[in-house]
Every structure is written in C-alpha cells, then in structure tokens.
Design a protein around this motif. Structure first.
Motif, PDB file in Angstrom:
ATOM      1  N   MET A   1       9.961  25.101 -17.586  1.00 16.05           N
ATOM      2  CA  MET A   1      10.490  23.845 -18.132  1.00 16.05           C
ATOM      3  C   MET A   1      10.979  22.943 -17.008  1.00 16.05           C
ATOM      4  N   ALA A   2      10.588  21.679 -17.060  1.00 16.23           N
ATOM      5  CA  ALA A   2      11.030  20.721 -16.042  1.00 16.23           C
ATOM      6  C   ALA A   2      12.518  20.426 -16.225  1.00 16.23           C
ATOM      7  N   LYS A   3      13.179  20.162 -15.132  1.00 14.50           N
ATOM      8  CA  LYS A   3      14.587  19.779 -15.161  1.00 14.50           C
ATOM      9  C   LYS A   3      14.734  18.525 -16.017  1.00 14.50           C
ATOM     10  N   PRO A   4      15.719  18.453 -16.907  1.00 15.98           N
ATOM     11  CA  PRO A   4      15.856  17.290 -17.793  1.00 15.98           C
ATOM     12  C   PRO A   4      16.263  16.021 -17.050  1.00 15.98           C
ATOM     13  N   PHE A   5      15.857  14.882 -17.586  1.00 13.76           N
ATOM     14  CA  PHE A   5      16.121  13.591 -16.951  1.00 13.76           C
ATOM     15  C   PHE A   5      17.608  13.359 -16.687  1.00 13.76           C
ATOM     16  N   LYS A   6      18.457  13.836 -17.558  1.00 10.74           N
ATOM     17  CA  LYS A   6      19.893  13.569 -17.427  1.00 10.74           C
ATOM     18  C   LYS A   6      20.508  14.239 -16.203  1.00 10.74           C
ATOM     19  N   ASP A   7      19.811  15.213 -15.625  1.00  9.77           N
ATOM     20  CA  ASP A   7      20.371  15.975 -14.509  1.00  9.77           C
ATOM     21  C   ASP A   7      20.075  15.375 -13.136  1.00  9.77           C
ATOM     22  N   PHE A   8      19.312  14.284 -13.091  1.00 12.45           N
ATOM     23  CA  PHE A   8      18.999  13.658 -11.802  1.00 12.45           C
ATOM     24  C   PHE A   8      19.986  12.536 -11.479  1.00 12.45           C
ATOM     25  N   LYS A   9      20.235  12.363 -10.187  1.00 12.79           N
ATOM     26  CA  LYS A   9      21.057  11.253  -9.710  1.00 12.79           C
ATOM     27  C   LYS A   9      20.199  10.180  -9.035  1.00 12.79           C
ATOM     28  N   TYR A  10      19.064  10.615  -8.488  1.00 14.88           N
ATOM     29  CA  TYR A  10      18.175   9.715  -7.751  1.00 14.88           C
ATOM     30  C   TYR A  10      16.760   9.790  -8.317  1.00 14.88           C
ATOM     31  N   LEU A  11      16.097   8.653  -8.341  1.00 18.28           N
ATOM     32  CA  LEU A  11      14.657   8.598  -8.533  1.00 18.28           C
ATOM     33  C   LEU A  11      14.069   8.009  -7.264  1.00 18.28           C
ATOM     34  N   THR A  12      13.182   8.758  -6.602  1.00 20.01           N
ATOM     35  CA  THR A  12      12.501   8.246  -5.416  1.00 20.01           C
ATOM     36  C   THR A  12      11.099   7.808  -5.824  1.00 20.01           C
ATOM     37  N   PHE A  13      10.622   6.734  -5.205  1.00 14.59           N
ATOM     38  CA  PHE A  13       9.379   6.114  -5.643  1.00 14.59           C
ATOM     39  C   PHE A  13       8.406   5.846  -4.512  1.00 14.59           C
ATOM     40  N   ASP A  14       7.165   6.245  -4.737  1.00 16.97           N
ATOM     41  CA  ASP A  14       6.074   5.617  -4.013  1.00 16.97           C
ATOM     42  C   ASP A  14       6.013   4.180  -4.514  1.00 16.97           C
ATOM     43  N   VAL A  15       5.628   3.254  -3.662  1.00 15.72           N
ATOM     44  CA  VAL A  15       5.646   1.838  -4.045  1.00 15.72           C
ATOM     45  C   VAL A  15       4.231   1.280  -4.239  1.00 15.72           C
ATOM     46  N   VAL A  16       3.402   1.387  -3.193  1.00 18.94           N
ATOM     47  CA  VAL A  16       2.062   0.792  -3.230  1.00 18.94           C
ATOM     48  C   VAL A  16       1.126   1.686  -4.038  1.00 18.94           C
ATOM     49  N   GLY A  17       0.715   1.207  -5.189  1.00 20.80           N
ATOM     50  CA  GLY A  17      -0.143   1.990  -6.064  1.00 20.80           C
ATOM     51  C   GLY A  17       0.595   2.513  -7.281  1.00 20.80           C
ATOM     52  N   THR A  18       1.903   2.687  -7.159  1.00 19.41           N
ATOM     53  CA  THR A  18       2.724   3.131  -8.283  1.00 19.41           C
ATOM     54  C   THR A  18       3.409   1.943  -8.945  1.00 19.41           C
ATOM     55  N   LEU A  19       4.012   1.080  -8.125  1.00 21.68           N
ATOM     56  CA  LEU A  19       4.722  -0.098  -8.625  1.00 21.68           C
ATOM     57  C   LEU A  19       3.981  -1.394  -8.320  1.00 21.68           C
ATOM     58  N   ILE A  20       3.287  -1.417  -7.187  1.00 20.49           N
ATOM     59  CA  ILE A  20       2.510  -2.585  -6.765  1.00 20.49           C
ATOM     60  C   ILE A  20       1.023  -2.284  -6.951  1.00 20.49           C
ATOM     61  N   ASP A  21       0.327  -3.194  -7.603  1.00 19.55           N
ATOM     62  CA  ASP A  21      -1.097  -3.001  -7.911  1.00 19.55           C
ATOM     63  C   ASP A  21      -1.953  -3.382  -6.701  1.00 19.55           C
ATOM     64  N   PHE A  22      -1.974  -2.489  -5.718  1.00 16.78           N
ATOM     65  CA  PHE A  22      -2.657  -2.838  -4.471  1.00 16.78           C
ATOM     66  C   PHE A  22      -4.171  -2.819  -4.620  1.00 16.78           C
ATOM     67  N   GLU A  23      -4.702  -2.028  -5.553  1.00 12.41           N
ATOM     68  CA  GLU A  23      -6.157  -2.030  -5.723  1.00 12.41           C
ATOM     69  C   GLU A  23      -6.638  -3.401  -6.212  1.00 12.41           C
ATOM     70  N   SER A  24      -5.934  -3.974  -7.169  1.00 14.29           N
ATOM     71  CA  SER A  24      -6.292  -5.328  -7.627  1.00 14.29           C
ATOM     72  C   SER A  24      -6.111  -6.338  -6.514  1.00 14.29           C
ATOM     73  N   GLY A  25      -5.036  -6.171  -5.723  1.00 15.86           N
ATOM     74  CA  GLY A  25      -4.812  -7.076  -4.602  1.00 15.86           C
ATOM     75  C   GLY A  25      -5.944  -7.028  -3.594  1.00 15.86           C
ATOM     76  N   LEU A  26      -6.388  -5.819  -3.249  1.00 14.28           N
ATOM     77  CA  LEU A  26      -7.502  -5.670  -2.309  1.00 14.28           C
ATOM     78  C   LEU A  26      -8.778  -6.277  -2.866  1.00 14.28           C
ATOM     79  N   LYS A  27      -9.088  -5.942  -4.114  1.00 10.35           N
ATOM     80  CA  LYS A  27     -10.329  -6.437  -4.708  1.00 10.35           C
ATOM     81  C   LYS A  27     -10.325  -7.961  -4.828  1.00 10.35           C
ATOM     82  N   ASP A  28      -9.206  -8.527  -5.240  1.00  7.67           N
ATOM     83  CA  ASP A  28      -9.118  -9.985  -5.379  1.00  7.67           C
ATOM     84  C   ASP A  28      -9.310 -10.672  -4.024  1.00  7.67           C
ATOM     85  N   SER A  29      -8.672 -10.124  -2.988  1.00  5.56           N
ATOM     86  CA  SER A  29      -8.776 -10.743  -1.667  1.00  5.56           C
ATOM     87  C   SER A  29     -10.193 -10.646  -1.117  1.00  5.56           C
TER      88      SER A  29
END
Length: 238
Positions: free
Chosen positions: A1-29
């Motif tokens: 069982m995965a640790k429940p969401f309530k037990d975390f203090k931090y969320l760490t994030f990849d940015v490019v590709g997870t939050l920023i749509d870099f594939e669309s950016g590359l293709k458009d350019s």
C-alpha cells in the motif's frame, strides 16, 4: 500500500514535461521554422530526432542545448542548418506553456504541501516556467544549482539535504513526474514514494523523453495534474 497523501509534507516535481508542455513547444517552434522556410515536417519524427540528439555525449545545459540539437537534427528534417534558427528554438523556451491543468492543480496542492521543483532546466528557463504556472514553488532546484541532471542520484541528494535542514526526511516527500527514465525509476531506487503523471497516455511511445531500460510501476498513477489534485482533495477531506 502506498503511503497516504496526508502523511507527506513535500511534493517534489519534475517541471518540463510534467507541468510545462515542452513537446508542444518544440513542435510549434520547429513548425514555425518549417513554415518560414517552405518545408513540411513530421512533428512526431521531430520529437524522435530530438530525443536521440538530446542524449548524445556532447550535450550542453538545457535549454541552451537546443541550439546544438537544432543544428544536429535540421538536415534530417529538411530544415536549414543555420544557428539563428537554433537560437530561436532555444529562446522560444521562455514562452512555453503549461499544460491546461498545471496552474490550477499546483495552486490547490500548494495549500496542503511545500512544493519543490526539481528540473533539468537552467535557472533562467525555470524562472519562466514557474511564472507561467503561477510561481507555486516553496523552493526550486535546477541543473545550475546541482551541477548535474536527473536521473543522477546526486540531484536528489541536494533536495534531501534541503529537506533535512528543515528537520524532515525523504520519507516526507512524494515525488511527482512524467518521466519514467529521469524520475520514476530513480526515485524508487532512492526510497521515495512516487507519482507518475502519464501525460502521453493517449499517445504511443515516449515522445521526446528517453525510454527507460525497464518500466517502474509507480506508487500513484494519474494521467493529469488535475486528477492528482482531485485525489488529494478527496482523500484528505474524507
């Protein structure tokens, strides 16, 4: 069982590709350069060529490396191998858009957790990306800060030091990312709970991201940031 969401203090994030749509950016350019020079390109083929060029031995920091990448792939796409076009591809990164759900989902998550960016991009680009999605981060680590790129464990160790300085540990972190190669596999090896955001769930292959040697089954799996934020809200409110 995965640790429940309530037990975390931090969320760490990849940015490019997870939050920023870099594939669309590359293709458009690349499509804009193609239109300017009277050429038709296959956008998915362009992503494949990008992926191959991006992981050659002589890579430079990203997104500055887009100049080199462009000069490498332009002949295969029938585009002019001129540095000015490579520079325009690099500079376009400043205006890459977030996925439609990124800003709203991050704003919701920021009410519950300390959000930390972990990006292979340079600081100048990260500042543009963060602004694009509403500057939601408590802290940010870039390749300029760490001197390396994910999936190098040394990148993660810099974040662990930061969290430990606040009196916490890696057990307090949920790592969120779309890249199996850069994030999900290595986060599992380092003992982190992870969450895979499968942005290409309705497309074949890994697009512009390098394919991992083996698939890592994530602790949490969603196809959007909105779905993650919904699950957190529902679980914690229950």
């Amino acid at each position: 069982m995965a640790k429940p969401f309530k037990d975390f203090k931090y969320l760490t994030f990849d940015v490019v590709g997870t939050l920023i749509d870099f594939e669309s950016g590359l293709k458009d350019s690349l499509s804009m350069i193609a239109a300017e020079t009277g050429v038709m390109i296959d956008e998915e083929a362009a992503l494949t060529l990008y992926r191959q060029a991006r992981y050659e031995p002589d890579v430079e920091p990203f997104p500055d490396d887009l100049v080199r990448v462009y000069l490498r792939i332009a002949p295969e796409l029938g585009l002019p191998a001129e540095r000015r076009y490579g520079e325009s591809l690099r500079d376009a990164a400043k205006s890459w858009k977030g996925f439609p759900d990124s800003a709203e989902a991050m704003a919701r998550l920021a009410k519950r957790y300390r959000l930390i960016a972990m990006t292979n991009a340079q600081r100048w680009a990260f500042e543009c990306f963060s602004k694009e999605i509403g500057d939601p981060f408590f802290a940010g680590f870039t390749t300029d800060d760490t001197g390396t790129e994910k999936p190098d464990p040394a990148f993660f160790e810099e974040v662990f030091k930061f969290v430990e300085a606040e009196g916490n540990s890696r057990n307090d972190i949920l790592h969120v990312a779309q890249s199996q190669y850069h994030d999900i596999g290595i986060s599992r090896k380092l003992g982190l709970t992870n969450c895979w955001i499968q942005r290409r769930h309705d497309q074949n292959g890994y697009g512009a991201t390098i394919e991992p040697e083996r698939f890592t089954e994530p602790d949490y799996h969603f196809t959007s940031m909105a779905a993650l934020a919904d699950a957190v809200d529902q679980t914690i409110a229950a």
